[in-house]
Design a protein around this motif. Structure first.
Motif, PDB file in Angstrom:
ATOM      1  N   PRO A 107     -54.329 -22.637 -29.693  1.00 56.62           N
ATOM      2  CA  PRO A 107     -53.104 -21.875 -29.501  1.00 56.62           C
ATOM      3  C   PRO A 107     -51.904 -22.788 -29.236  1.00 56.62           C
ATOM      4  O   PRO A 107     -52.057 -24.002 -29.132  1.00 56.62           O
ATOM      5  N   LYS A 122     -44.380 -17.496 -24.288  1.00 55.94           N
ATOM      6  CA  LYS A 122     -45.492 -16.745 -24.908  1.00 55.94           C
ATOM      7  C   LYS A 122     -46.492 -17.734 -25.461  1.00 55.94           C
ATOM      8  O   LYS A 122     -46.140 -18.807 -25.952  1.00 55.94           O
ATOM      9  N   TYR A 124     -49.231 -18.244 -28.300  1.00 54.19           N
ATOM     10  CA  TYR A 124     -49.594 -17.694 -29.587  1.00 54.19           C
ATOM     11  C   TYR A 124     -50.966 -18.215 -30.007  1.00 54.19           C
ATOM     12  O   TYR A 124     -51.282 -19.386 -29.808  1.00 54.19           O
ATOM     13  N   GLU A 125     -51.714 -17.350 -30.640  1.00 52.73           N
ATOM     14  CA  GLU A 125     -53.079 -17.697 -31.102  1.00 52.73           C
ATOM     15  C   GLU A 125     -52.991 -18.495 -32.402  1.00 52.73           C
ATOM     16  O   GLU A 125     -52.023 -18.373 -33.152  1.00 52.73           O
ATOM     17  N   MET A 127     -52.339 -21.508 -33.804  1.00 55.79           N
ATOM     18  CA  MET A 127     -51.120 -22.162 -34.302  1.00 55.79           C
ATOM     19  C   MET A 127     -51.365 -23.621 -34.671  1.00 55.79           C
ATOM     20  O   MET A 127     -50.533 -24.241 -35.311  1.00 55.79           O
TER      21      MET A 127
ATOM     22  N   LEU B  47     -42.538 -15.321 -34.947  1.00 60.55           N
ATOM     23  CA  LEU B  47     -43.336 -14.851 -36.078  1.00 60.55           C
ATOM     24  C   LEU B  47     -42.453 -14.219 -37.137  1.00 60.55           C
ATOM     25  O   LEU B  47     -42.697 -14.328 -38.324  1.00 60.55           O
ATOM     26  N   THR B  99     -47.742 -14.011 -21.525  1.00 60.50           N
ATOM     27  CA  THR B  99     -46.304 -13.844 -21.776  1.00 60.50           C
ATOM     28  C   THR B  99     -45.586 -13.734 -20.446  1.00 60.50           C
ATOM     29  O   THR B  99     -46.056 -13.042 -19.538  1.00 60.50           O
ATOM     30  N   GLN B 258     -51.515 -11.505 -32.477  1.00 64.16           N
ATOM     31  CA  GLN B 258     -50.906 -12.831 -32.587  1.00 64.16           C
ATOM     32  C   GLN B 258     -50.924 -13.579 -31.254  1.00 64.16           C
ATOM     33  O   GLN B 258     -50.772 -14.795 -31.234  1.00 64.16           O
ATOM     34  N   ALA B 259     -51.094 -12.835 -30.161  1.00 62.62           N
ATOM     35  CA  ALA B 259     -51.022 -13.509 -28.857  1.00 62.62           C
ATOM     36  C   ALA B 259     -52.343 -14.199 -28.544  1.00 62.62           C
ATOM     37  O   ALA B 259     -53.406 -13.792 -29.018  1.00 62.62           O
ATOM     38  N   TYR B 260     -52.284 -15.252 -27.731  1.00 65.78           N
ATOM     39  CA  TYR B 260     -53.475 -16.023 -27.367  1.00 65.78           C
ATOM     40  C   TYR B 260     -54.205 -15.273 -26.258  1.00 65.78           C
ATOM     41  O   TYR B 260     -53.629 -14.937 -25.236  1.00 65.78           O
TER      42      TYR B 260
END
Lengths: 135, 300
Positions: A107, A122, A124-125, A127, B47, B99, B258-260
């Protein structure tokens, strides 16, 4: 393979002895095979640094290289990969050969300024590519 | 069904794009199915720009409001604590949030003495606009963030009282809503080098944010006395905090694809540990071909 190696030894070009290990490596590990390549960019190159506060640099990496004919399990490829290879070679060459693509990611944390002036951190997964496979 | 077969799915933005040959000239937003377009509008800017690169000139976008420099400094510090130099979330951080949003108040409104509560000389109305919080971002914690200005001596101890009230919108007055429910509490703390005070207001805001309220009106009065009140009662030691409006910090768990998701990736890693390709062992390939426990290989 030992006999072939002996023959190769006899025919070996006059390389200085100190890079013998390099010489052997070209027989044991085929060159240009599917592998992870590093690639680093900075958001200022994309003119995004006005609103992306951190990180300054981003290393997405990428996968590139040939997929061996018989992939086997070296890349953790599913059996389908070998079937696709056979389809390409024996049945329909318009079907593409397996490709060298990322198999695993890590990430990325990004700090950005939103259009309304608020600030968001944030995670992000997926990446950064960390591992490649053929499929 | 044929057209669906040829639909290109774009993992990075989680969008389904219509067949390429028929739509490439259309405005990218028109190309998306309606429901997705609504989700698209709420995509995080990173994104969105990755999906749109080449179709929209981000330079021409309306200028962004610049955040407060103190708020920016605080978030940069949070970033350094949460991510490595390469920008990868630190593995040793066990926080649940993926977040964190920091909002500065977008408008202030001073009450006249007439309707202030007795003794509440510094009450200020603050409006926070939380439109950027998406439906998939679930609140874990909310904090009011006060910053002391630099003139205050370090390692001083303070006793502060805070009157916090949330306002319902009073339609008779466009900007200044009426009082709905109030909470008052006092804090005693010492200011360290960092000069920030975080006041946890999670239980106070949770019901509002859970009901998708995006405009939060709050009246905040934060008055501090330097030193310990038992020992000195002189009023002239009070620090006038209300002049520095606090920021609102929301710790959120984004459940979008999309978030980890820290816990998912840990589970995935535990299920199939990856064995690195051993270049230094000349028999790595052979061992790999024979040694790796791959259920498919075994079955085949």
């Amino acid at each position: 393979s030992r006999r072939r190696r002996d023959e190769n030894l006899k025919e070996a070009p006059a390389t200085p002895p100190y890079n013998l290990s390099e010489y052997f490596k070209q027989f044991l590990f085929p060159q240009n095979e599917c592998e992870l390549h590093s690639f680093r960019l900075s958001f200022s190159q994309l003119k995004w640094d006005k609103w992306i506060i951190a990180p300054h640099r981003y290393s997405p990496q990428y996968c590139k290289g040939d997929c061996p004919r018989v992939v086997g399990h070296r890349y953790g490829s599913p059996v389908h990969t070998m079937v696709q290879n056979i389809i390409y070679e024996k049945l329909d060459s318009s079907v593409p050969k397996p490709s060298c693509v990322p198999a695993e990611y890590s990430p990325l944390s990004v700090l950005t300024i939103e259009p309304d002036g608020s600030i968001v951190y944030k995670e992000y997964e997926d990446m950064i590519a960390t591992k490649c496979t053929c499929r | 069904p044929h057209s669906r077969d040829r639909v290109v799915s774009d993992k990075l933005s989680g969008l389904l794009v219509a067949p390429e040959d028929a739509t490439s000239e259309l405005n990218p937003l028109l190309r998306l199915p309606k429901a997705v377009r609504r989700g698209y509008a709420l995509l995080p800017p990173l994104l969105k720009v990755l999906s749109d690169q080449g179709h929209q000139n981000w330079e021409s976008e309306a200028p962004r409001l610049q955040p407060d420099s103190r708020a920016l400094r605080y978030m940069k510090r949070l970033y350094k604590m949460s991510a490595t130099k390469e920008g990868i979330p630190k593995a040793n951080r066990s926080h649940l949030y993926n977040t964190v949003r920091l909002f500065t108040p977008c408008s202030e409104c001073k009450h006249s003495h007439r309707d202030l509560m007795k003794g509440d000389l510094h009450s200020v109305d603050l409006l926070f606009n939380l439109d950027r919080v998406t439906a998939l971002e679930h609140l874990l914690k909310s904090v009011l963030l006060y910053s002391f200005d630099t003139s205050i001596p370090t390692s001083s101890s303070f006793t502060c009282t805070c009157h916090l009230s949330v306002k319902e919108h009073d339609f008779s007055s466009q900007v200044c809503p009426s009082v709905s429910h109030t909470v008052a509490f006092s804090l005693h703390f010492e200011v360290r080098k960092r000069k920030w005070v975080e006041i946890d207001v999670t239980s106070f805001l949770q019901p509002l944010i859970a009901t998708n309220r995006r405009n939060i009106h709050m009246a905040v009065n934060f008055t501090c006395l330097m030193g310990d009140p038992q020992h000195n009662t002189k009023q002239d030691n009070s620090i006038n905090m209300a002049l520095v409006p606090p920021s609102l910090l929301l710790y959120l768990n984004d459940t979008s694809e999309q978030a980890y998701h820290r816990w998912n990736s840990l589970r995935r890693r535990r299920k199939n540990p990856v064995r690195p390709r051993r270049r230094n062992s000349p028999f790595a390939d052979i061992a790999d071909d024979k040694g790796r426990e791959n259920p498919q290989g075994k079955r085949a």
